[in-house]
Design a protein around this motif. Structure first.
Motif, short mmCIF file in Angstrom:
data_model
loop_
_atom_site.label_atom_id
_atom_site.label_comp_id
_atom_site.label_asym_id
_atom_site.label_seq_id
_atom_site.Cartn_x
_atom_site.Cartn_y
_atom_site.Cartn_z
N ASN A 283 56.16 96.51 -173.43
CA ASN A 283 57.61 96.50 -173.21
C ASN A 283 57.99 97.58 -172.20
O ASN A 283 57.22 98.50 -171.94
CB ASN A 283 58.34 96.72 -174.53
N SER A 284 59.19 97.46 -171.67
CA SER A 284 59.70 98.45 -170.71
C SER A 284 58.68 98.74 -169.63
O SER A 284 58.39 99.90 -169.30
CB SER A 284 60.08 99.74 -171.46
N LEU A 285 58.14 97.70 -169.06
CA LEU A 285 57.08 97.86 -168.06
C LEU A 285 57.57 98.55 -166.80
O LEU A 285 58.73 98.38 -166.39
CB LEU A 285 56.48 96.49 -167.73
N LYS A 286 56.67 99.32 -166.23
CA LYS A 286 56.95 100.08 -165.01
C LYS A 286 55.97 99.65 -163.92
O LYS A 286 54.87 99.19 -164.22
CB LYS A 286 56.77 101.57 -165.28
N PRO A 287 56.32 99.86 -162.66
CA PRO A 287 55.35 99.55 -161.59
C PRO A 287 54.02 100.27 -161.77
O PRO A 287 52.97 99.72 -161.40
CB PRO A 287 56.09 100.01 -160.34
N ASP A 288 54.04 101.46 -162.35
CA ASP A 288 52.79 102.20 -162.58
C ASP A 288 51.89 101.53 -163.61
O ASP A 288 50.73 101.91 -163.74
CB ASP A 288 53.10 103.63 -163.05
N ASP A 289 52.40 100.56 -164.33
CA ASP A 289 51.58 99.82 -165.30
C ASP A 289 50.77 98.72 -164.63
O ASP A 289 49.95 98.06 -165.28
CB ASP A 289 52.47 99.19 -166.39
#
Length: 123
Positions: free
Chosen positions: A84-90
């Motif tokens: 959840n709440s994914l970020k580009p760094d993921d």
């Protein structure tokens, strides 16, 4: 021998969610600790989270704690990674791994690995 196959990866916008699945075959993985690792381009493979064979205890990397959840369904011989709440760094290739009861955050502790599933998070 244990074969692991990941699925559920794809492209998602920042703030979105994805759920990865890791289906095991060959033998039951109920007695194994199961983990998710990830590897971004140009970076080393890193630990994301794991779940003990009990299905109760989990360990997470600080970078994903509070956003990712590892779970397992031993009846289906499947492990999941809810993100959840994914970020580009993921953005990375996510790998499922199976290891003995003492395996936690070290990749070298795990014996069986899947082929990986690409997760891309756009800004």
């Amino acid at each position: 021998q244990v074969q692991l196959v990941e699925s559920g990866g794809g492209l998602v916008q920042a703030g979105g969610s994805l759920r990865l699945s890791c289906a095991a075959s060959g033998r039951a993985v109920s007695t194994y600790n199961m983990a998710w690792f990830r590897q971004a381009p140009g970076k080393e493979r890193e630990f994301a989270g794991c779940i003990f064979s009990s299905g109760i205890n989990t360990v997470y990397a600080d970078s994903v704690k509070g956003r990712f959840t590892v779970s397992r369904d031993n009846a289906k011989n499947t492990v999941y990674l809810q993100m959840n709440s994914l970020k580009p760094d993921d953005t990375a290739v996510y790998y499922c791994a199976a290891g003995p009861s003492w395996a936690t955050i070290k990749a070298t502790s795990y014996k069986y690995w899947g082929q990986g599933s690409q997760v891309t998070v756009s800004p």
